[in-house]
Design a protein around this motif. Sequence first.
Motif, PDB file in Angstrom:
ATOM      1  N   VAL A 141       0.638  -1.300   0.002  1.00  0.00           N
ATOM      2  CA  VAL A 141       0.104   0.038   0.095  1.00  0.00           C
ATOM      3  C   VAL A 141       1.031   1.521   0.086  1.00  0.00           C
ATOM      4  O   VAL A 141       1.899   1.267   0.549  1.00  0.00           O
ATOM      5  CB  VAL A 141      -0.897  -0.079   1.156  1.00  0.00           C
ATOM      6  N   PHE A 142       0.670   1.961  -0.823  1.00  0.00           N
ATOM      7  CA  PHE A 142       1.417   3.409  -0.969  1.00  0.00           C
ATOM      8  C   PHE A 142       0.443   4.388  -0.621  1.00  0.00           C
ATOM      9  O   PHE A 142      -0.610   4.725  -0.969  1.00  0.00           O
ATOM     10  CB  PHE A 142       1.860   3.839  -2.358  1.00  0.00           C
ATOM     11  N   MET A 143       0.563   5.088   0.737  1.00  0.00           N
ATOM     12  CA  MET A 143      -0.264   6.008   1.161  1.00  0.00           C
ATOM     13  C   MET A 143       0.199   7.343   1.034  1.00  0.00           C
ATOM     14  O   MET A 143       1.452   7.915   1.211  1.00  0.00           O
ATOM     15  CB  MET A 143      -0.466   5.901   2.712  1.00  0.00           C
ATOM     16  N   THR A 144      -0.813   8.384   0.789  1.00  0.00           N
ATOM     17  CA  THR A 144      -0.434   9.717   0.496  1.00  0.00           C
ATOM     18  C   THR A 144      -1.766  10.570   1.084  1.00  0.00           C
ATOM     19  O   THR A 144      -2.501  10.146   1.522  1.00  0.00           O
ATOM     20  CB  THR A 144      -0.261   9.835  -0.998  1.00  0.00           C
ATOM     21  N   ALA A 145      -1.279  11.983   1.017  1.00  0.00           N
ATOM     22  CA  ALA A 145      -2.332  12.871   1.404  1.00  0.00           C
ATOM     23  C   ALA A 145      -1.882  14.133   0.594  1.00  0.00           C
ATOM     24  O   ALA A 145      -0.939  14.390   0.348  1.00  0.00           O
ATOM     25  CB  ALA A 145      -2.765  13.064   2.983  1.00  0.00           C
ATOM     26  N   THR A 146      -2.927  15.043   0.684  1.00  0.00           N
ATOM     27  CA  THR A 146      -2.471  16.411  -0.033  1.00  0.00           C
ATOM     28  C   THR A 146      -1.521  17.049   0.758  1.00  0.00           C
ATOM     29  O   THR A 146      -1.418  16.722   1.866  1.00  0.00           O
ATOM     30  CB  THR A 146      -4.001  17.081  -0.270  1.00  0.00           C
ATOM     31  N   ALA A 147      -0.974  17.949   0.179  1.00  0.00           N
ATOM     32  CA  ALA A 147      -0.001  18.628   0.904  1.00  0.00           C
ATOM     33  C   ALA A 147      -0.489  19.592   2.195  1.00  0.00           C
ATOM     34  O   ALA A 147       0.287  19.492   2.926  1.00  0.00           O
ATOM     35  CB  ALA A 147       0.810  19.683  -0.099  1.00  0.00           C
ATOM     36  N   ARG A 148      -1.697  20.120   1.980  1.00  0.00           N
ATOM     37  CA  ARG A 148      -2.263  20.827   2.935  1.00  0.00           C
ATOM     38  C   ARG A 148      -2.512  19.860   4.227  1.00  0.00           C
ATOM     39  O   ARG A 148      -2.275  20.122   5.363  1.00  0.00           O
ATOM     40  CB  ARG A 148      -3.527  21.500   2.565  1.00  0.00           C
ATOM     41  N   VAL A 149      -3.235  18.680   3.951  1.00  0.00           N
ATOM     42  CA  VAL A 149      -3.320  17.831   5.073  1.00  0.00           C
ATOM     43  C   VAL A 149      -2.313  17.365   5.822  1.00  0.00           C
ATOM     44  O   VAL A 149      -2.015  17.232   7.053  1.00  0.00           O
ATOM     45  CB  VAL A 149      -4.257  16.668   4.348  1.00  0.00           C
ATOM     46  N   ARG A 150      -1.122  16.961   4.995  1.00  0.00           N
ATOM     47  CA  ARG A 150      -0.012  16.419   5.322  1.00  0.00           C
ATOM     48  C   ARG A 150       0.876  17.548   6.441  1.00  0.00           C
ATOM     49  O   ARG A 150       1.409  17.144   7.210  1.00  0.00           O
ATOM     50  CB  ARG A 150       0.943  15.678   4.612  1.00  0.00           C
ATOM     51  N   ALA A 151       0.500  18.963   5.814  1.00  0.00           N
ATOM     52  CA  ALA A 151       1.231  19.927   6.672  1.00  0.00           C
ATOM     53  C   ALA A 151       0.579  19.997   7.925  1.00  0.00           C
ATOM     54  O   ALA A 151       1.069  20.379   8.996  1.00  0.00           O
ATOM     55  CB  ALA A 151       1.146  21.161   5.676  1.00  0.00           C
ATOM     56  N   GLU A 152      -0.886  19.917   7.922  1.00  0.00           N
ATOM     57  CA  GLU A 152      -1.602  19.938   9.257  1.00  0.00           C
ATOM     58  C   GLU A 152      -1.180  18.884  10.142  1.00  0.00           C
ATOM     59  O   GLU A 152      -1.100  19.206  11.360  1.00  0.00           O
ATOM     60  CB  GLU A 152      -3.296  20.006   8.865  1.00  0.00           C
ATOM     61  N   ARG A 153      -1.039  17.694   9.552  1.00  0.00           N
ATOM     62  CA  ARG A 153      -0.676  16.614  10.484  1.00  0.00           C
ATOM     63  C   ARG A 153       0.718  16.788  11.366  1.00  0.00           C
ATOM     64  O   ARG A 153       1.081  16.525  12.119  1.00  0.00           O
ATOM     65  CB  ARG A 153      -0.788  15.270   9.687  1.00  0.00           C
TER      66      ARG A 153
END
Length: 204
Positions: A141-153
């Motif tokens: 599985v290759f997990m990702t998220a938008t740059a904004r969401v990852r920045a918030e996390r």
Amino acid sequence: MTDCIPVITLDGPAASGKGTIASRVADALGFHYLDSGALYRIATLDALSKGIDLDDAQALTAAAQGLSPVFEGGRILLDGRDVTTAIRAEEVSSATSRVAVVPGVRAALFALQKNADRLPGLVADGRDMGTVVFPEAPLKVFMTATARVRAERRYCQLLRRDSQRATAPLKPAEDARLLDTSCMGIEEVVKKVLEWWDETKKLS
């Protein structure tokens, strides 16, 4: 399934949530869990504790070859000592990138990662688990998220470096399933990975 030990790999960029999901999936299946990124922090903490010069590649390699960390119940033990919190210290974070680029250290930790697969199974998270360490894993599985969401996390976490970024290419395995977690909660992601695992077993 075959006679091989089942392995699930979860790769992705920092703050994609792969560590939390991998741990939850491992618990749900009763599998072992491998936090590959933590190994570089463990090697760094060990070197700092022993007063090893971070420019001494030979000494760093020798120390890494002698590591035998234990991942147990959400804790990380090194030589019987709980280092779960210690490996996240700023001093360790700052030095990890220097230790991680030493070829001998990477080779030693690669061996640790390869030897982590044991019954009843393993869930491994990192940057190259599916492409380099466990290319034979039945579910990648290759997990990702938008740059904004990852920045918030990321903002909600302790500021730290991604020690493998300069030397381990971040890309999904050709047969990896892509999972964008931007709009998903933890339980939703865990459920999806478990569903994929059930599908994978049925096809084996």
